[in-house]
Scaffold this active site. Structure first.
Site, PDB file in Angstrom:
ATOM      1  N   ASP A  49       0.841  -1.195   0.000  1.00  0.00           N
ATOM      2  CA  ASP A  49       0.000   0.000   0.000  1.00  0.00           C
ATOM      3  C   ASP A  49       0.879   1.249   0.000  1.00  0.00           C
ATOM      4  O   ASP A  49       1.956   1.261  -0.593  1.00  0.00           O
ATOM      5  CB  ASP A  49      -0.918  -0.040   1.226  1.00  0.00           C
ATOM      6  N   HIS A  79      -3.753   5.897   3.742  1.00  0.00           N
ATOM      7  CA  HIS A  79      -4.529   4.764   3.240  1.00  0.00           C
ATOM      8  C   HIS A  79      -4.015   3.443   3.805  1.00  0.00           C
ATOM      9  O   HIS A  79      -4.787   2.637   4.326  1.00  0.00           O
ATOM     10  CB  HIS A  79      -4.480   4.751   1.713  1.00  0.00           C
ATOM     11  N   ASN A 162     -14.219   0.238  -5.710  1.00  0.00           N
ATOM     12  CA  ASN A 162     -15.381   0.994  -5.250  1.00  0.00           C
ATOM     13  C   ASN A 162     -16.219   1.512  -6.407  1.00  0.00           C
ATOM     14  O   ASN A 162     -16.838   2.566  -6.320  1.00  0.00           O
ATOM     15  CB  ASN A 162     -14.923   2.174  -4.381  1.00  0.00           C
ATOM     16  N   TYR A 174      -7.562 -12.348  -9.974  1.00  0.00           N
ATOM     17  CA  TYR A 174      -6.578 -13.380 -10.313  1.00  0.00           C
ATOM     18  C   TYR A 174      -6.885 -14.690  -9.592  1.00  0.00           C
ATOM     19  O   TYR A 174      -7.388 -14.688  -8.466  1.00  0.00           O
ATOM     20  CB  TYR A 174      -5.168 -12.919  -9.950  1.00  0.00           C
ATOM     21  N   VAL A 177      -6.760 -15.629  -5.470  1.00  0.00           N
ATOM     22  CA  VAL A 177      -6.895 -14.424  -4.648  1.00  0.00           C
ATOM     23  C   VAL A 177      -8.290 -14.373  -4.037  1.00  0.00           C
ATOM     24  O   VAL A 177      -9.276 -14.708  -4.694  1.00  0.00           O
ATOM     25  CB  VAL A 177      -6.652 -13.153  -5.488  1.00  0.00           C
ATOM     26  N   SER A 210     -11.335  -1.165   0.554  1.00  0.00           N
ATOM     27  CA  SER A 210      -9.986  -1.240   1.124  1.00  0.00           C
ATOM     28  C   SER A 210     -10.036  -1.724   2.568  1.00  0.00           C
ATOM     29  O   SER A 210      -9.309  -2.630   2.969  1.00  0.00           O
ATOM     30  CB  SER A 210      -9.303   0.133   1.082  1.00  0.00           C
TER      31      SER A 210
END
Length: 322
Positions: A49, A79, A162, A174, A177, A210
């Site tokens: 991040d 973030h 979002n 992917y 994941v 997130s």
């Protein structure tokens, strides 16, 4: 929620990055109800991040040395700090390993490549990787990095974005994941969250997917601690199998169902919810009749739900643990 471009419109960070101040993370999960089962102790979670501010009170003593792929450039860690706070909110015993791959500079043309480098580094130093960003294209570098992490048994969790008009985002889409969408902390749908093939679970995310991904990564850490040796694919299977029919995350069920510590994968149909959206147990002990109805309906739906779960797992590249 707005999307901020990084990498000439290729990489989008989810949430308020420019302020460099971590937004308040609302935690609706009853952590105290599974504290005796697991806290995430001993599990290292990479946050790929914008960096993490270890001085945040919730993160005191929980942040280890990580990797900075933007040395010498100004930090804007709001973030990443919010994502880390969400992880620790669910799993207060985890160790956060920050991997800084962005400073929020929209003129940065190699964002996806640096994300890939961050994932590869994290795959060698952690057992869980949180990626709360989306990429607008299937970047081969990032695809290869994710595949490398999955082969190593690392559980990769990624926010689905979002923007409901973009049902497929990367790296959430992917194979291998856990793609994460969001619902509001009240349990109501979040209008900003997509619902497509890239979404495997949803979690509380008033501030966006997130933070929702952070809660899921925390739950992954809990399962990794409680079920030692459980393969990464089986960790994902357990979280999906113990979610409800709306695919909402339930950390308590993921830890409590299946008995004591074992490496056995879990294949169960989601129970009928009669309590609040984020109650520790899906079927509270209200009466024998409620339990009976739940069991009967659960058995009747088991074959169908299991079939859907298996089909979804195959599409996502998961395989049962051995």
């Amino acid at each position: 929620m707005s999307l901020r471009g990084v990498g000439l419109g290729v990489v989008w960070w989810l949430g308020a990055v420019a302020s460099c101040v971590a937004p308040v993370v609302v935690n609706p999960y009853p952590v105290q109800q599974w504290a005796a089962l697991a806290t995430g102790a001993g599990v290292r979670v990479a946050v790929v991040d914008s960096g993490v501010e270890a001085t945040l009170p919730q993160l005191t003593g929980r942040v280890a040395a990580g990797r900075d792929l933007l040395p010498g450039r100004a930090r804007c860690a709001g973030h990443g700090t919010a994502v880390a706070a969400a992880i620790v909110a669910v799993a207060p015993g985890v160790t956060i390993v920050p991997v800084r791959v962005s400073d929020g500079d929209p003129a940065d043309a190699d964002g996806a490549g640096r994300v890939a480098d961050g994932i590869r580094w994290a795959a060698g130093h952690t057992s869980v990787i949180n990626i709360s960003l989306v990429v607008g294209v299937d970047d081969p570098r990032m695809r290869a990095a994710v595949a490398y992490a999955v082969r190593r048994g690392v559980v990769v969790v990624a926010a689905a974005g979002n923007d409901p008009s973009r049902p497929v985002t990367y790296p959430a889409a992917y194979p291998g994941v856990i793609g994460v969408g969001a619902v509001l902390s009240s349990g109501a749908p979040a209008s900003f969250s997509p619902d497509g093939p890239a979404v495997d679970l949803v979690a509380a995310g008033d501030a966006g997917t997130s933070v929702a991904a952070g809660f899921v990564s925390g739950a992954v850490a809990l399962v990794r601690e409680r079920f030692l040796g459980l393969p990464g694919a089986a960790v994902a299977d357990r979280l999906v199998a113990t979610s409800d029919r709306a695919r909402r995350l339930n950390p308590y069920r993921a830890l409590a169902e299946g008995g004591s510590r074992s490496a056995a994968p879990l294949a169960v149909s989601p129970a009928i919810r009669t309590g609040s959206a984020y109650a520790a147990g899906d079927v509270p002990a209200r009466s024998r009749s409620l339990r009976f109805v739940a069991v009967v309906l659960g058995l009747g739906a088991a074959a169908t739900v299991t079939g859907v779960s298996v089909a979804r797992g195959r599409r996502r590249g998961w395989r049962p643990g051995r």
